[in-house]
Design a protein around this motif. Sequence first.
Motif, PDB file in Angstrom:
ATOM      1  N   LEU A 157       0.829  -1.207   0.000  1.00  0.00           N
ATOM      2  CA  LEU A 157       0.000   0.000   0.000  1.00  0.00           C
ATOM      3  C   LEU A 157       0.863   1.256   0.000  1.00  0.00           C
ATOM      4  O   LEU A 157       0.571   2.237  -0.693  1.00  0.00           O
ATOM      5  N   GLY A 158       1.942   1.229   0.767  1.00  0.00           N
ATOM      6  CA  GLY A 158       2.851   2.374   0.770  1.00  0.00           C
ATOM      7  C   GLY A 158       3.491   2.594  -0.581  1.00  0.00           C
ATOM      8  O   GLY A 158       3.666   3.748  -1.018  1.00  0.00           O
ATOM      9  N   ASN A 159       3.830   1.515  -1.280  1.00  0.00           N
ATOM     10  CA  ASN A 159       4.441   1.666  -2.602  1.00  0.00           C
ATOM     11  C   ASN A 159       3.433   2.126  -3.638  1.00  0.00           C
ATOM     12  O   ASN A 159       3.790   2.837  -4.576  1.00  0.00           O
ATOM     13  N   VAL A 160       2.167   1.720  -3.487  1.00  0.00           N
ATOM     14  CA  VAL A 160       1.128   2.253  -4.381  1.00  0.00           C
ATOM     15  C   VAL A 160       0.998   3.764  -4.192  1.00  0.00           C
ATOM     16  O   VAL A 160       0.816   4.516  -5.160  1.00  0.00           O
ATOM     17  N   GLN A 161       1.111   4.204  -2.954  1.00  0.00           N
ATOM     18  CA  GLN A 161       1.034   5.641  -2.696  1.00  0.00           C
ATOM     19  C   GLN A 161       2.219   6.368  -3.329  1.00  0.00           C
ATOM     20  O   GLN A 161       2.064   7.440  -3.912  1.00  0.00           O
ATOM     21  N   HIS A 162       3.427   5.780  -3.219  1.00  0.00           N
ATOM     22  CA  HIS A 162       4.595   6.384  -3.865  1.00  0.00           C
ATOM     23  C   HIS A 162       4.418   6.416  -5.390  1.00  0.00           C
ATOM     24  O   HIS A 162       4.810   7.381  -6.044  1.00  0.00           O
ATOM     25  N   LEU A 163       3.833   5.353  -5.936  1.00  0.00           N
ATOM     26  CA  LEU A 163       3.590   5.325  -7.374  1.00  0.00           C
ATOM     27  C   LEU A 163       2.605   6.410  -7.785  1.00  0.00           C
ATOM     28  O   LEU A 163       2.782   7.087  -8.807  1.00  0.00           O
ATOM     29  N   GLY A 164       1.558   6.608  -6.971  1.00  0.00           N
ATOM     30  CA  GLY A 164       0.601   7.668  -7.270  1.00  0.00           C
ATOM     31  C   GLY A 164       1.235   9.040  -7.221  1.00  0.00           C
ATOM     32  O   GLY A 164       0.935   9.914  -8.044  1.00  0.00           O
ATOM     33  N   ASP A 165       2.144   9.263  -6.256  1.00  0.00           N
ATOM     34  CA  ASP A 165       2.843  10.548  -6.186  1.00  0.00           C
ATOM     35  C   ASP A 165       3.701  10.773  -7.427  1.00  0.00           C
ATOM     36  O   ASP A 165       3.762  11.872  -7.976  1.00  0.00           O
ATOM     37  N   ALA A 166       4.382   9.699  -7.856  1.00  0.00           N
ATOM     38  CA  ALA A 166       5.259   9.842  -9.013  1.00  0.00           C
ATOM     39  C   ALA A 166       4.473  10.061 -10.303  1.00  0.00           C
ATOM     40  O   ALA A 166       4.928  10.748 -11.218  1.00  0.00           O
ATOM     41  N   LEU A 180      -9.305   5.235  -2.571  1.00  0.00           N
ATOM     42  CA  LEU A 180      -8.805   3.868  -2.655  1.00  0.00           C
ATOM     43  C   LEU A 180      -7.742   3.599  -1.602  1.00  0.00           C
ATOM     44  O   LEU A 180      -7.712   2.529  -0.977  1.00  0.00           O
ATOM     45  N   LEU A 181      -6.857   4.572  -1.380  1.00  0.00           N
ATOM     46  CA  LEU A 181      -5.836   4.404  -0.348  1.00  0.00           C
ATOM     47  C   LEU A 181      -6.458   4.345   1.043  1.00  0.00           C
ATOM     48  O   LEU A 181      -5.989   3.607   1.916  1.00  0.00           O
ATOM     49  N   GLY A 182      -7.531   5.118   1.259  1.00  0.00           N
ATOM     50  CA  GLY A 182      -8.223   5.051   2.545  1.00  0.00           C
ATOM     51  C   GLY A 182      -8.851   3.689   2.774  1.00  0.00           C
ATOM     52  O   GLY A 182      -8.791   3.137   3.882  1.00  0.00           O
ATOM     53  N   VAL A 183      -9.453   3.135   1.718  1.00  0.00           N
ATOM     54  CA  VAL A 183     -10.014   1.777   1.827  1.00  0.00           C
ATOM     55  C   VAL A 183      -8.903   0.768   2.105  1.00  0.00           C
ATOM     56  O   VAL A 183      -9.058  -0.162   2.917  1.00  0.00           O
ATOM     57  N   GLY A 184      -7.762   0.946   1.454  1.00  0.00           N
ATOM     58  CA  GLY A 184      -6.640   0.039   1.688  1.00  0.00           C
ATOM     59  C   GLY A 184      -6.125   0.113   3.117  1.00  0.00           C
ATOM     60  O   GLY A 184      -5.822  -0.920   3.725  1.00  0.00           O
ATOM     61  N   ASP A 185      -6.014   1.324   3.659  1.00  0.00           N
ATOM     62  CA  ASP A 185      -5.585   1.470   5.058  1.00  0.00           C
ATOM     63  C   ASP A 185      -6.534   0.753   6.007  1.00  0.00           C
ATOM     64  O   ASP A 185      -6.102   0.050   6.929  1.00  0.00           O
ATOM     65  N   ARG A 186      -7.831   0.939   5.787  1.00  0.00           N
ATOM     66  CA  ARG A 186      -8.811   0.288   6.656  1.00  0.00           C
ATOM     67  C   ARG A 186      -8.748  -1.234   6.509  1.00  0.00           C
ATOM     68  O   ARG A 186      -8.858  -1.974   7.501  1.00  0.00           O
TER      69      ARG A 186
END
Length: 326
Positions: free
Chosen positions: A72-81, A193-199
Amino acid sequence: MNASVETPAGEAPEAERSRHSRARPVASWREHHGWSAAASLRRLAARPFGTLLTVAVMGLALALPLTFYLLLGNVQHLGDALGRNPAIGVFLQPGQPGATAQLLAKQIGERPDVATVTLKTPQQGMDELSKMQGFSDALRSLDDNPLPYVLVVQPKDGLDATAVGHLTDDLRALHGVDMVQDSGSWRQRLDALLGVGDRAVLILAGLLALAALLVVGNTVRVDIASRAEEIGVLMLVGASRAFVRRPYLYAGIWYGLFSGVLAVLLALLVEWSLAGPVAQLSQAYGGTLRVGGLPPWLLLAVPLAAAALGWLGARLVSAWQLRKAA
């Protein structure tokens, strides 16, 4: 002349005996804790296959939420990039002079929610279009440059979708602005989507922690049942329940600690396996991608939390088993 204070006969030995009597229970308690920790570890080593199976099951259960957290953290980094927080394009009305564009850029740059503002002139826009395939011939037929001044506004890092939406609305309301281009809807979907993933990671961690607790509890229950006669003899000679269950509590701690270490090693293995593909993907995006590893505090906290979880499972089951045996 030397002066000395005489102590009444028997007082010093009595004080010494009192100190020894107070220290003896503490030393005995500490000694039994050390013996219980060592004895429980020897019992685990005496049955390596069963111990490895229990540790492997718990380690895999605890490694799953760590792996999902890493992904999930890497998906967030991918979204930032890929532009999770992209710049906002502010197109001024055609015919606006350069001085007005510079003044507007300065005004926007003074906002607390704006990091940088870059001014693009009509000539720069024309040069960018001329480099695109199929536009060069069409641009040569134009008598003048129809492109307006464009302000590229970069929001500050950490702004959520709501704050960026307010910024976009304010930019649209500025005098002389013709259009504001912002991919706010895509950003909101990604945040959701990231919020759903965190939960989902939290729920999964809770369920798998419960599963690990049940595994420890069942293992300790079987161990206590196999030593029912030995426990009965200890309780007949006056051993307390705390004394009897102490080795089983340490067994739960060892199970949890070893499984927590295994979970961390598995998560690090997943992180290492992702490094190569992410490096290749990063080259395709100009080196902007990177593997987001697990934080050091989490790697240290997982074995400690797993040990506490193992202690809790052993504590609940041993208390219930010993109440039955009493």
